[in-house]
Design an enzyme around this catalytic site. Structure first.
Site, PDB file in Angstrom:
ATOM      1  N   GLU A 203       0.789  -1.247  -0.044  1.00 29.66           N
ATOM      2  CA  GLU A 203       0.077   0.085  -0.075  1.00 29.66           C
ATOM      3  C   GLU A 203       1.068   1.236  -0.126  1.00 29.66           C
ATOM      4  OE1 GLU A 203      -4.061  -0.995   2.538  1.00 29.66           O
ATOM      5  OE2 GLU A 203      -2.612   0.418   3.269  1.00 29.66           O
ATOM      6  N   ILE A 206       0.390   7.183   2.965  1.00 30.73           N
ATOM      7  CA  ILE A 206      -0.348   8.479   3.080  1.00 30.73           C
ATOM      8  C   ILE A 206       0.669   9.167   3.993  1.00 30.73           C
ATOM      9  CG2 ILE A 206      -2.161   9.865   3.090  1.00 30.73           C
ATOM     10  CD1 ILE A 206      -2.560   7.608   0.849  1.00 30.73           C
ATOM     11  N   LYS A 239      -3.499   3.208  19.362  1.00 29.37           N
ATOM     12  CA  LYS A 239      -4.216   4.519  19.570  1.00 29.37           C
ATOM     13  C   LYS A 239      -4.259   4.989  21.100  1.00 29.37           C
ATOM     14  CE  LYS A 239      -7.521   2.934  16.175  1.00 29.37           C
ATOM     15  NZ  LYS A 239      -8.629   2.050  15.914  1.00 29.37           N
ATOM     16  N   ASN A 293     -12.772  -3.954  11.373  1.00 37.12           N
ATOM     17  CA  ASN A 293     -12.507  -4.666  12.576  1.00 37.12           C
ATOM     18  C   ASN A 293     -13.765  -5.288  12.850  1.00 37.12           C
ATOM     19  OD1 ASN A 293      -9.703  -3.950  12.770  1.00 37.12           O
ATOM     20  ND2 ASN A 293     -10.161  -2.161  13.688  1.00 37.12           N
ATOM     21  N   ARG A 295     -15.336  -6.781  15.553  1.00 36.23           N
ATOM     22  CA  ARG A 295     -15.603  -6.732  17.080  1.00 36.23           C
ATOM     23  C   ARG A 295     -15.829  -5.441  17.484  1.00 36.23           C
ATOM     24  NH1 ARG A 295     -10.887  -3.652  17.891  1.00 36.23           N
ATOM     25  NH2 ARG A 295      -9.267  -4.170  16.277  1.00 36.23           N
ATOM     26  N   VAL A 298     -12.216  -0.887  21.461  1.00 35.39           N
ATOM     27  CA  VAL A 298     -11.698  -0.088  22.872  1.00 35.39           C
ATOM     28  C   VAL A 298     -12.454   1.288  22.969  1.00 35.39           C
ATOM     29  CG1 VAL A 298      -9.788   0.870  24.136  1.00 35.39           C
ATOM     30  CG2 VAL A 298      -9.439  -1.298  22.587  1.00 35.39           C
TER      31      VAL A 298
END
Lengths: 463, 79
Positions: A203, A206, A239, A293, A295, A298
């Protein structure tokens, strides 16, 4: 009301286990908490209706032990299993095994998890649904020479990513062709060792992008979105601070972003809670799909705060056989929410993890403040799992007020006995760039290097 | 009784190998020089090397690979 589910087993630990127990109880569902030997004294075990010891501290022998978890479900008569995040949450074989055992898996089907877990296949699926993807290889690369010319065509720098990776793992960056031919085979053999699958794809990097993700909920037929979260503040691709909504998105871009996320989720007949992750380039106004994702995440509470919905309860209800309880036009967002992750790490010492015993504990509260955590005075934080202790979430009418409220809530928070990341957030609140949301995914790391003294100074106050 | 005990400074999970598919750092009987890596302790998903703080011959690993370790617990005995 949660359809057919009467007793829910939680195959996870920590703050998310506490969160799931609360949602289940609100729905009138009994709870079974499985735990390792190291978590016998955990808050989730204390809160649940029943607890079952499933093995030694090491996750591989307990929270990843499918047989032990299914036996615990059988023994207690649980009829559904919630996997939380991490551990077995995105393990397609586990989802299949739960269903094969005659139980309900709170999440999408094994096939959907498998499809989205293969990051190269997910990219293809996104393209098919007309969702923009980061310029890159068409699926997994075949043969290093072809790959090198593809990388050339995409334009350096490029990322080499493991198809079976995700969550920021299994990623290499090549600055030029020479680096690419050195790194690509290495990335492939590492992916093989780490994930049992050597498939890698390429990829474009960016350079200055924001991480923006859309929360979706599907019932296998219909899909709704709950707007976006921005999670651009990351350290080592993890994160640390999340917001909803993003302060950077023009309304028209927000609309097309959310529409794209729903289109992808609908294309795979998505069932449960999911997150479609994008990179957003401020300057060009372009967004690109990176992964989905499958699921609960968090950072889901920031969405709950601005939309006034209990996402965990909704995913349990859907798993129990209910249709979506909200139509898109009933989902409104209001105000601004910020979440910071309180980790048992010392931000003044290169984020060294530091398990220890919680001493005095002061929990922030008051209007617009929520603290999802697993702490109590005297709690011994085990060293065997990730360092997340809790999440401090604030809500206010606008971003400026939310930042002020975060400052207030952090001033009320006290966790003694072990270092936490609280001083980092006190320091971050002094950043003019962050206050202006002039950030991107590579903003935080250099900021940390330049502001170590400020972080040390903020650490003086106790927590 | 060993002449010297190497202790883990932190609690976590002890590993004798750098990765599951690689050989152990040291075997019993190996010569050890101060500073040699004897194992890893994983604490909250990060890995820290445990190094020998003396010279000697590796006499024993009182703890198995991939088992929990407490701060201050002996991970290797040197003669």
């Amino acid at each position: 009301m949660a359809g057919t589910i009467k007793k829910l087993l939680i195959a996870n630990r920590g703050e998310i286990a506490v969160r799931i127990i609360r949602a289940a109880r609100d729905l009138g569902i009994a709870t079974v908490q499985v735990h390792s030997e190291a978590d016998a004294e955990s808050r989730a075990v204390q809160m649940a209706d029943e607890a079952v010891d499933i093995g030694p501290p090491q996750a591989a022998k307990s929270y990843l032990n499918v047989e032990a978890i299914l036996n615990a479900a059988k023994k207690t008569g649980a009829d559904a299993i919630h996997p939380g995040y991490g551990f077995l949450a995105e393990n397609a074989d586990f989802a299949d095994a739960v269903v094969a055992a005659g139980l309900i898996f709170v999440g999408p089907s094994g096939d959907t998890i498998r499809l989205m877990g293969d990051k190269a296949a997910a990219r293809k699926e996104a393209k098919k649904a007309q969702v923009p993807t980061v310029p890159g290889s068409d699926g997994v690369i075949n043969g290093m020479e072809v790959a090198a010319s593809q990388a050339e065509a995409i334009g350096f720098p490029v990322m080499i990513k493991a198809a079976a990776g995700g969550g920021g793992r299994g990623i290499r960056v090549a600055q030029d062709a020479a680096e690419f031919s050195a790194l690509a085979p290495q990335a492939s053999s590492e992916a093989k060792a780490a994930f049992g699958d050597g498939g890698v794809y390429v990829e474009k990097v960016i350079e200055r992008a924001r991480h923006i993700e859309v929360q979706v909920l599907g019932d296998g037929e219909d899909v709704v979105h709950f707007y976006e979260r921005e999670c651009s503040l990351q350290r080592r691709r993890q994160k640390v601070w999340e917001e909803a909504p993003s302060a950077a998105l023009p309304e028209a871009v927000r609309d097309s972003l959310c529409t794209a996320a729903v289109a992808l989720a609908k294309a795979v007949r998505y069932k449960g809670a999911g997150t479609v992750e994008f990179l957003y380039d401020d300057e060009s106004g372009q967004f690109y799909f990176i992964e989905m994702n499958t699921r609960i995440q968090v950072e889901h509470p920031v969405t709950e705060m601005i939309c006034g919905v209990d996402l965990v309860a909704e995913m349990i209800a859907i798993a129990g056989g209910e249709k979506l309880r909200l139509r898109q036009e009933e989902i409104r967002r209001h105000g601004h929410a910020i979440e910071v992750r309180l980790n048992a790490e010392d931000p003044a010492n290169n984020f060294m993890p530091f398990p220890g015993i919680v001493g005095a504990l002061a929990v922030p509260s008051g209007p617009g403040v929520r603290f999802d955590h697993m702490l109590y005075p005297g709690y011994a934080v085990p060293p065997f799992y990730d360092s997340l202790l809790g999440k401090l979430i604030v809500w206010a009418e606008d971003r400026e007020s939310a930042l002020r409220r975060l400052e207030r809530a952090l001033s009320e928070l006290q966790v003694s006995g072990l270092p936490t990341t609280a001083p980092l957030f006190r320091a971050l609140l002094e950043s003019e760039e962050l206050r202006a949301s002039s950030v991107h995914t590579r903003w935080l790391e250099p900021w940390l290097e330049n502001n170590i003294d400020l972080i040390r100074q903020k650490g003086g106050a106790g927590a | 009784m060993a002449n010297h005990e190497v202790k883990s400074p932190i609690p976590g999970t002890f590993y004798r190998k750098p990765a599951p598919d690689q050989p152990p750092y040291k075997e019993v009987g190996d010569q050890v020089v101060k500073g040699d890596t004897l194992g890893l302790v994983e604490v909250m998903k990060t890995f820290h090397e445990v190094r020998a703080d003396a010279d000697g011959t590796l006499a024993a690993f009182p703890i198995e690979d991939a088992e929990p370790v407490m701060a201050g617990q002996t991970i290797a005995e040197l003669d």
